[in-house]
Design a protein around this motif. Structure first.
Motif, mmCIF file in Angstrom:
data_model
loop_
_atom_site.group_PDB
_atom_site.id
_atom_site.type_symbol
_atom_site.label_atom_id
_atom_site.label_comp_id
_atom_site.label_asym_id
_atom_site.label_seq_id
_atom_site.Cartn_x
_atom_site.Cartn_y
_atom_site.Cartn_z
ATOM 1 N N GLU A 23 34.806 42.817 48.124
ATOM 2 C CA GLU A 23 35.632 43.231 49.259
ATOM 3 C C GLU A 23 36.470 42.083 49.808
ATOM 4 O O GLU A 23 37.582 42.297 50.300
ATOM 5 N N ARG A 26 39.449 41.886 47.491
ATOM 6 C CA ARG A 26 40.387 42.963 47.822
ATOM 7 C C ARG A 26 41.179 42.633 49.088
ATOM 8 O O ARG A 26 42.395 42.832 49.149
ATOM 9 N N ALA A 27 40.496 42.119 50.107
ATOM 10 C CA ALA A 27 41.161 41.831 51.376
ATOM 11 C C ALA A 27 42.146 40.681 51.254
ATOM 12 O O ALA A 27 43.202 40.689 51.907
ATOM 13 N N ARG A 30 45.111 42.441 49.546
ATOM 14 C CA ARG A 30 45.699 43.525 50.342
ATOM 15 C C ARG A 30 46.267 43.035 51.680
ATOM 16 O O ARG A 30 47.399 43.380 52.052
ATOM 17 N N ASP A 31 45.477 42.257 52.397
ATOM 18 C CA ASP A 31 45.837 41.888 53.767
ATOM 19 C C ASP A 31 46.573 40.553 53.869
ATOM 20 O O ASP A 31 47.244 40.300 54.872
ATOM 21 N N GLU A 52 43.062 46.452 39.414
ATOM 22 C CA GLU A 52 43.281 47.108 40.708
ATOM 23 C C GLU A 52 44.152 46.246 41.623
ATOM 24 O O GLU A 52 45.109 46.747 42.232
ATOM 25 N N LEU A 53 43.855 44.972 41.717
ATOM 26 C CA LEU A 53 44.588 44.087 42.638
ATOM 27 C C LEU A 53 46.028 43.889 42.173
ATOM 28 O O LEU A 53 46.955 43.878 42.985
ATOM 29 N N ARG A 56 47.832 47.593 42.665
ATOM 30 C CA ARG A 56 47.984 48.091 44.032
ATOM 31 C C ARG A 56 48.717 47.125 44.951
ATOM 32 O O ARG A 56 49.416 47.553 45.885
ATOM 33 N N HIS A 57 48.546 45.822 44.723
ATOM 34 C CA HIS A 57 49.030 44.861 45.712
ATOM 35 C C HIS A 57 50.049 43.871 45.163
ATOM 36 O O HIS A 57 50.561 43.044 45.915
#
Length: 267
Positions: A23, A26-27, A30-31, A52-53, A56-57
């Motif tokens: 997580e 991911r953060a 994403r963030d 995924e990273l 998506r980002h």
């Protein structure tokens, strides 16, 4: 000290195949728009996370498959992580636990726990700190400890002891590295609803939704806020902060006696 800026820069995250490490990776993407180099033992999960990273980002994401209880893998992680790549941050999150009678912990299992939770952290810190300081970018290290490092935890005695080491080591290292501009954050969460809870058997005692239990995404948000703000020590959640205060005010024997009633395995 200025805020740690992760956008467009590489951050290493160990123990990233599940739970808090996953997580946090991911953060970061994403963030914060950061590139991520993830480390764990399970290749399939790491490769899926990287895909995924990236998808998506729109960040760069790479993986290193390694078992951090093995000294040769620890050295290889640093070599591969810094080959043609300048790291700006590193989150040393990998850890294992044991729940049960301390005297029943097999020597080999204890050595694995010690090597993963302590030895790899010390070695990677020693390798990474000069790298993070070398280019004057004022990078940051995060060492993941635990509330179990603040108080004695019977039936998790070895784990608690390793996390107490990380807590003390990290806070001391923060002062040593201050002149270099590299920050060290020790993050000490309480219970997190992750695979670690299931694999250790602790899910028999503590479940997601229990008072004080955090989800991994929630905990990751707290962790990265502390990391980017360069806090030396962060304990997330009011209940965990109350425990941290109790650890300073109450006799450790009293705390250990109370904790034993919570952690004692059933018949």
């Amino acid at each position: 000290m200025t805020t740690l800026e992760l956008r467009g820069r590489w951050t290493l995250v160990t123990g990233a195949s599940s739970g808090l490490g996953l997580e946090m990776a991911r953060a970061i993407a994403r963030d914060h728009g950061g590139h991520v180099l993830v480390v764990a033992r399970r290749r399939d999960r790491l490769e899926a996370l990287c895909e995924e990273l990236r998808t998506r980002h729109g960040v760069q994401a790479e993986c290193v498959v390694a078992d951090l209880s093995r000294p040769e893998d620890v050295e290889r992680v640093f070599t591969e992580a810094t080959r043609e790549r300048q790291l700006h941050g590193a989150v040393l999150n990998a850890g294992v636990t044991y729940w049960g009678d301390a005297v029943k912990l097999a020597p080999g299992a204890f050595q694995t726990l010690l090597d993963t939770n302590v030895t790899s952290v010390v070695r990677l810190s020693a390798l990474l700190a000069p790298h993070l300081a070398a280019h004057g970018t004022r990078g940051g290290l995060m060492l993941v400890s635990s509330v179990a490092g603040l108080i004695p935890v019977p039936y998790q005695a070895a784990y608690s002891g390793t996390k107490a080491f990380v807590l003390s080591y990290g806070q001391a290292l923060a002062q040593e590295l201050r002149p270099t501009g590299v920050s060290v954050t020790v993050f000490a969460p309480g219970g997190i609803a992750t695979e670690l809870l299931e694999h250790s058997g602790l899910s028999q005692r503590f479940k997601a939704g229990d008072l004080g239990m955090m989800t991994a995404p929630e905990c990751a948000t707290h962790a990265l806020r502390a990391f980017t703000r360069r806090r030396t020590l962060s304990v997330p959640g009011w209940l965990n902060q109350a425990l941290a205060l109790a650890a300073r005010l109450l006799p450790r024997g009293v705390l250990a006696q109370h904790t034993a009633t919570l952690y004692r395995p059933g018949p």
